[in-house]
Design an enzyme around this catalytic site. Structure first.
Site, mmCIF file in Angstrom:
data_model
loop_
_atom_site.group_PDB
_atom_site.id
_atom_site.type_symbol
_atom_site.label_atom_id
_atom_site.label_comp_id
_atom_site.label_asym_id
_atom_site.label_seq_id
_atom_site.Cartn_x
_atom_site.Cartn_y
_atom_site.Cartn_z
ATOM 1 N N ARG A 63 39.904 -33.062 26.694
ATOM 2 C CA ARG A 63 39.116 -34.289 26.575
ATOM 3 C C ARG A 63 40.024 -35.467 26.246
ATOM 4 O O ARG A 63 40.821 -35.394 25.316
ATOM 5 C CB ARG A 63 38.039 -34.140 25.502
ATOM 6 C CG ARG A 63 36.941 -33.156 25.870
ATOM 7 C CD ARG A 63 35.894 -33.066 24.783
ATOM 8 N NE ARG A 63 36.443 -32.530 23.531
ATOM 9 C CZ ARG A 63 35.736 -32.378 22.416
ATOM 10 N NH1 ARG A 63 34.468 -32.742 22.375
ATOM 11 N NH2 ARG A 63 36.301 -31.877 21.341
ATOM 12 N N ASP A 65 40.452 -39.645 25.266
ATOM 13 C CA ASP A 65 39.735 -40.657 24.488
ATOM 14 C C ASP A 65 39.410 -41.886 25.325
ATOM 15 O O ASP A 65 39.864 -42.038 26.463
ATOM 16 C CB ASP A 65 40.584 -41.084 23.293
ATOM 17 C CG ASP A 65 40.836 -39.957 22.314
ATOM 18 O OD1 ASP A 65 39.987 -39.056 22.223
ATOM 19 O OD2 ASP A 65 41.890 -39.983 21.646
ATOM 20 N N ARG A 210 49.002 -40.939 20.334
ATOM 21 C CA ARG A 210 49.021 -42.380 20.071
ATOM 22 C C ARG A 210 49.580 -42.688 18.686
ATOM 23 O O ARG A 210 50.272 -43.697 18.496
ATOM 24 C CB ARG A 210 47.619 -42.941 20.232
ATOM 25 C CG ARG A 210 47.111 -42.923 21.675
ATOM 26 C CD ARG A 210 45.631 -43.257 21.755
ATOM 27 N NE ARG A 210 45.350 -44.551 21.135
ATOM 28 C CZ ARG A 210 44.113 -44.968 20.842
ATOM 29 N NH1 ARG A 210 43.066 -44.183 21.098
ATOM 30 N NH2 ARG A 210 43.927 -46.149 20.305
#
Length: 315
Positions: A63, A65, A210
């Site tokens: 998945r 973001d 990130r």
């Protein structure tokens, strides 16, 4: 896999199917279907349902973001209707918005699972490092106007390689039951004005890459020394971590499976980095109990499927 091949439009594909999807995540809340916002999953399932003339539900390999892109998101689904390879690829693409596209589709054994059969995931974080902001690439790179020392960033990042507790680099709302992940490699390289963080692991925590990218840019700017990343890792506390880098520089570029599944290989994205010439699956997956377990299950499933096919031919 070649760049161009004829898609079969005669033979209906039966059983479970694997599919590769590419998307620009700018306009979406992420991969996962949500009621309050547009998602890649909902758009894809809607388009595929039109092709099948029946509801289709898909499962992804990882998945992503909100705002994150993908060039090789592998999914699987059990089709409710028989359609050809050409129908699934061309038909789905005809019903998708322009920022999502199907790349290929392939029959797999019923034991194949896009998430639980995967051995590794790979991401690239792309930074445009120059004084003027990007124009053509503005939705696909992170802009940094300060000079970055990519070599220092690379050296600092090596503290993360291996199996570690990545609590400092996980989002506060991460739902994973464990902060432990196995990072296979992380490389930082400069290609002209582009600085690329290339990272592969068995899986990743929410915002993990990130958060790593944000900390590495602090090192690259000279705001922190090369020991910064190692120190953050040992703290195991997100509240003591560095900044989170923007989503639009992150690209999900590969999901690795055992060779027995015979999934198509293709050039790694994004196309900004096509000159590197690397294809999916070229980096080895380190030995680990989880990788060995998933390889053994994959090979057993494919062997059983091959035997069943032979018995069916003999009948």
């Amino acid at each position: 896999m070649t760049f161009f091949h004829r898609l079969d439009d005669k033979q209906p594909l039966r059983g479970r199917l694997a599919m590769a999807v590419e998307y620009d995540g700018t306009a979406y809340c992420g991969w996962q279907r949500l009621k309050h916002s547009a998602s890649v999953q909902a758009s894809l399932e809607q388009a595929m349902s039109r092709v099948a003339a029946a509801p289709v539900s898909v499962m992804c390999s990882g998945r992503t973001d909100s705002g994150v892109h993908a060039t090789r998101q592998v999914i699987h689904f059990d089709p409710p209707s028989l359609r050809s390879e050409k129908a699934w690829v061309f038909g789905t693409n005809a019903n998708l918005p322009r920022d999502i596209a199907v790349r290929w589709v392939k029959p797999v054994a019923d034991d194949f699972h896009a998430r639980f059969s995967a051995l590794a995931r790979r991401y690239r974080y792309v930074i445009l490092n120059r004084t003027s902001p990007p124009v053509l690439e503005r939705h696909n790179v992170t802009w940094c106007r300060d000079p970055l020392d990519a070599e220092a960033m690379h050296r600092a990042a090596q503290a993360l390689v291996g199996e570690n507790d990545f609590s400092t680099f996980r989002a506060a709302g991460c739902q994973s039951t464990t902060p432990w992940r196995h990072l296979h490699f992380i490389e930082v390289n400069r290609y002209g004005p582009l600085v690329v963080i290339d990272v592969q692991g068995n899986a990743f925590l929410h915002h993990m890459i990130r958060n790593i990218a944000g900390a590495l840019m602090s090192v690259g700017r000279g705001a922190q020394d090369e020991g910064h990343i190692g120190r953050l890792l040992t703290l195991r506390d997100r509240t003591l971590g560095d900044v989170t880098a923007p989503a639009h520089g992150l690209h999900f570029v590969d999901c690795l499976f055992d060779e027995s599944w015979e999934l198509p290989a293709e050039p790694l994205g994004p196309n900004l980095l096509a000159f590197l010439g690397e294809w999916s699956g070229e980096r080895a997956v380190p030995d680990s109990p989880m990788a060995a377990y998933r390889r053994d299950r994959s090979r057993a499933a494919n062997a059983a499927a091959a035997l069943a096919a032979e018995e069916g031919d003999d009948a």
